[in-house]
Design a protein around this motif. Sequence first.
Motif, PDB file in Angstrom:
ATOM      1  N   LEU A 316       0.768  -1.322   0.074  1.00 35.41           N
ATOM      2  CA  LEU A 316      -0.098  -0.034  -0.118  1.00 35.41           C
ATOM      3  C   LEU A 316       0.806   1.027  -0.099  1.00 35.41           C
ATOM      4  O   LEU A 316       0.298   2.381  -0.663  1.00 35.41           O
ATOM      5  N   LYS A 317       2.006   1.263   0.668  1.00 35.13           N
ATOM      6  CA  LYS A 317       2.887   2.416   0.648  1.00 35.13           C
ATOM      7  C   LYS A 317       3.328   2.631  -0.608  1.00 35.13           C
ATOM      8  O   LYS A 317       3.490   3.764  -1.124  1.00 35.13           O
ATOM      9  N   GLN A 318       3.592   1.730  -1.418  1.00 33.04           N
ATOM     10  CA  GLN A 318       4.257   1.595  -2.753  1.00 33.04           C
ATOM     11  C   GLN A 318       3.168   2.339  -3.699  1.00 33.04           C
ATOM     12  O   GLN A 318       3.396   3.351  -4.470  1.00 33.04           O
ATOM     13  N   ILE A 319       1.858   2.046  -3.492  1.00 34.01           N
ATOM     14  CA  ILE A 319       0.807   2.536  -4.358  1.00 34.01           C
ATOM     15  C   ILE A 319       0.749   3.991  -3.899  1.00 34.01           C
ATOM     16  O   ILE A 319       0.544   4.784  -4.737  1.00 34.01           O
ATOM     17  N   LEU A 327      -3.866   7.015   0.734  1.00 35.02           N
ATOM     18  CA  LEU A 327      -4.623   5.986   0.181  1.00 35.02           C
ATOM     19  C   LEU A 327      -5.942   6.349  -0.368  1.00 35.02           C
ATOM     20  O   LEU A 327      -6.380   5.768  -1.625  1.00 35.02           O
ATOM     21  N   ALA A 328      -6.765   7.391   0.090  1.00 34.07           N
ATOM     22  CA  ALA A 328      -7.669   8.013  -0.444  1.00 34.07           C
ATOM     23  C   ALA A 328      -7.421   8.521  -1.663  1.00 34.07           C
ATOM     24  O   ALA A 328      -8.171   8.358  -2.902  1.00 34.07           O
ATOM     25  N   ASP A 329      -6.314   9.291  -1.803  1.00 35.77           N
ATOM     26  CA  ASP A 329      -5.912   9.630  -3.211  1.00 35.77           C
ATOM     27  C   ASP A 329      -5.726   8.927  -4.321  1.00 35.77           C
ATOM     28  O   ASP A 329      -6.364   9.045  -5.259  1.00 35.77           O
ATOM     29  N   ALA A 330      -5.103   7.671  -3.729  1.00 31.13           N
ATOM     30  CA  ALA A 330      -4.986   6.584  -4.934  1.00 31.13           C
ATOM     31  C   ALA A 330      -6.157   6.142  -5.239  1.00 31.13           C
ATOM     32  O   ALA A 330      -6.380   5.679  -6.513  1.00 31.13           O
ATOM     33  N   ILE A 331      -7.209   5.918  -4.382  1.00 34.83           N
ATOM     34  CA  ILE A 331      -8.644   5.372  -4.784  1.00 34.83           C
ATOM     35  C   ILE A 331      -9.126   6.161  -5.659  1.00 34.83           C
ATOM     36  O   ILE A 331      -9.850   5.892  -6.846  1.00 34.83           O
ATOM     37  N   GLN A 334      -7.799   6.033  -9.206  1.00 35.25           N
ATOM     38  CA  GLN A 334      -7.990   4.723  -9.820  1.00 35.25           C
ATOM     39  C   GLN A 334      -9.350   4.968 -10.517  1.00 35.25           C
ATOM     40  O   GLN A 334      -9.449   4.641 -11.692  1.00 35.25           O
ATOM     41  N   GLN A 335     -10.262   5.706 -10.021  1.00 35.99           N
ATOM     42  CA  GLN A 335     -11.560   6.024 -10.466  1.00 35.99           C
ATOM     43  C   GLN A 335     -11.359   6.937 -11.718  1.00 35.99           C
ATOM     44  O   GLN A 335     -12.146   6.655 -12.697  1.00 35.99           O
ATOM     45  N   ARG A 336     -10.413   7.806 -11.581  1.00 33.29           N
ATOM     46  CA  ARG A 336     -10.204   8.945 -12.856  1.00 33.29           C
ATOM     47  C   ARG A 336      -9.667   8.093 -13.912  1.00 33.29           C
ATOM     48  O   ARG A 336     -10.179   8.360 -14.901  1.00 33.29           O
ATOM     49  N   VAL A 337      -8.758   7.250 -13.713  1.00 30.79           N
ATOM     50  CA  VAL A 337      -8.020   6.326 -14.996  1.00 30.79           C
ATOM     51  C   VAL A 337      -9.078   5.580 -15.495  1.00 30.79           C
ATOM     52  O   VAL A 337      -9.226   5.645 -16.673  1.00 30.79           O
ATOM     53  N   GLN A 338      -9.863   4.918 -14.859  1.00 35.41           N
ATOM     54  CA  GLN A 338     -11.002   4.190 -15.128  1.00 35.41           C
ATOM     55  C   GLN A 338     -11.975   4.908 -16.212  1.00 35.41           C
ATOM     56  O   GLN A 338     -12.105   4.521 -17.519  1.00 35.41           O
ATOM     57  N   SER A 339     -12.236   6.196 -15.834  1.00 31.99           N
ATOM     58  CA  SER A 339     -13.127   6.975 -16.732  1.00 31.99           C
ATOM     59  C   SER A 339     -12.161   7.606 -17.970  1.00 31.99           C
ATOM     60  O   SER A 339     -12.947   7.323 -18.996  1.00 31.99           O
TER      61      SER A 339
END
Length: 649
Positions: A316-319, A327-331, A334-339
């Motif tokens: 998780l630290k690597q992510i 981690l909230a930013d990473a989540i 992920q949603q942005r990249v998806q769209s």
Amino acid sequence: MLLSLRIENFALIDRLELEFSTGLNVLTGETGAGKSIILDAIDAALGGKVTSRAIRTGADRGLVEATFALDPSLAAWLTEQEIDLLDDASLVCSREMVAGQSTLRSRSRLNGVLVNKQQMEILRDRLVEITAQGQTMQLGQAANQREWLDGFGGPPLLEQRAGVSSAFIAYQQASQALEKRRHSESQRLQQLDLYQYQLRELSTANLAEADELEQLEQERQRLSHSVELQQQSYQAYQALYQNDAGEPACADLLGNTEVILNDMLRYDPELQPILDLVTDALAQIQEAGRQINAYGESVETDPQRLQDVEDRIAELKQICRKYGPTLADAIAFQQRVQSELEALTGGGLSLEELEQTYQERRTALVTVCAQLTELRQVAARELEDRLIRELKPLAMEKVQFQVQIAPIAPTANGADQITFLFSPNPGEPLQPLNETASGGEMSRFLLAIKACFSQVDLIGTLVFDEIDVGVSGRVTQAIAEKLYQLSQQHQVLCVTHQPIVAAMADYHFHVDKQAIAEPVVVATKNGKRSQSKGKPAAATEIETETTAVDLITSEADLEAIRTVVRVTTLDPNQRREELAQLAGGRSVQEAIAFADSLLAQAADLRQTPATTTIAPVETVTPAEVNSKSKTRSTSTRAKASRSQAPKKA
Ligand SMILES: Nc1ncnc2c1ncn2[C@@H]1O[C@H](COP(=O)(O)OP(=O)(O)OP(=O)(O)O)[C@@H](O)[C@H]1O
């Protein structure tokens, strides 16, 4: 029709009121007298361009007001615009100008109602057509030639051109979208790769809760200190509940205390609350002892779980480092990249679809352009006929004129290159107007074009500023007659230096520039203004209130000399003198005789029915003036007088 013009503090004009009539209104005067300023004022009253120089020096505001006769269609338009009609069936167009520091603010009104620029533009097109000095230059420009042809074609052609313009915009959009897609295809593929890799990495990490990292950190603490936790749980249990070393635990001590207090209660019942506190404390200590015992038994040493937790924390630290920082930013990433990925893959049109749209729009554009070309060809033939008919009486009997329409790549204005071809001389080939026509031919061409349009557009007032500049006697005569002919159907206002043209006037105004002395207003230091006691330099002509506001520094400044424009409506005698003046270069007697001969010719021409083309009139040379005027002066002067109905300016 323009009925009157009121001007205040405009350019050189301090104050001026003029009344116009039907027919040919001519303005003459020395060069630089202010004739064009009067036409500029008409232009300004109808919303034309004004600069900060428009306001008379020293004044802080200016006004131009043009009053027109109202016809039913104009009245209907005004009603549509919610502008009240005036009782005297006139339309008052005014423009007030206020000077700023280096700018000018202006407001246009119709019958006193504020209107916007667009409304004034519409109205102006219906009221006046101004042919300004130097406009012949525009004749040679291809864009103007196209505008003239299209204007001549009328509403059907202009609507078709508007359709071409829309089709061109649609075509351009499709072309740009296709081009962009082609250029960006490799970039798009690279982006797609990157997004897919990132999304794979993030999906593998199986991110779910934003506080997972904090929870794992806690678990790691517990797992890595399990032995200490077990030992300390046991120690706490011993202290609270059961002491293996034989020493009393908290629960034992509280039990004893409870016994003592129960005993004391026999003698003092008021100790009951204290007993209750001890009983509760005992119960809580026993519960705490049980719970810490259970916790101590539950703590396990689990090296495997500790390893798993540490691995997950590292992942998780690597992510977070790549896509975080949290981690909230990473989540969220992920949603942005998806769209983004969806947009790059399925969201837009494919290259093939874009190509198809481009082809369809190109075909549509070519079709509407072809229709426009056909309409232009029809309009061109009509314009050729009409223009040749207008040019012939303007001393161009052998003129040839052709509108050449050559194909070009489609544009917003169609797929035609329009060129006016012209040959004024018999036997000479047609050539582009701007390459062949002389200055005088250009002037006549412009006049002929305006004459053509005056019939198409039915404009009430035609204004010409020196349309006759630089042409010789015979041609001037032809121009004068054309202006007179036009004035039979339209009101014509014309500025001229040519006596032959001026002689045809129904109403003749003389414009003059005069130097007058104006009392100066002194701007005092505290900003208050006071009128100076300076006497006017000339006793006459001081009609205006003071307007000059300058910080004066010496007594000499108190008598400020200002230039103003004055207009006189000429009576028959004054006209004679004015024409003689315009003729110039002769003795007084010769010039007066020349003027008389011009007035006589003009009177003769006026007898010719307006519907027929007036034959070119023989040019009068100075040598001929005397003899002709002797034989014709009495009768022609009488006719000339009849043709004049001077008004007070
Ligand atoms: N905004 C202005 N402020 C002050 N003076 C001006 C302004 N505009 C023009 N003038 C001056 O007013 C005078 C009259 O100019 P105008 O162009 O009206 O002359 P004109 O009678 O049409 O002359 P011409 O016959 O030579 O064309 C000129 O001396 C000109 O320099």
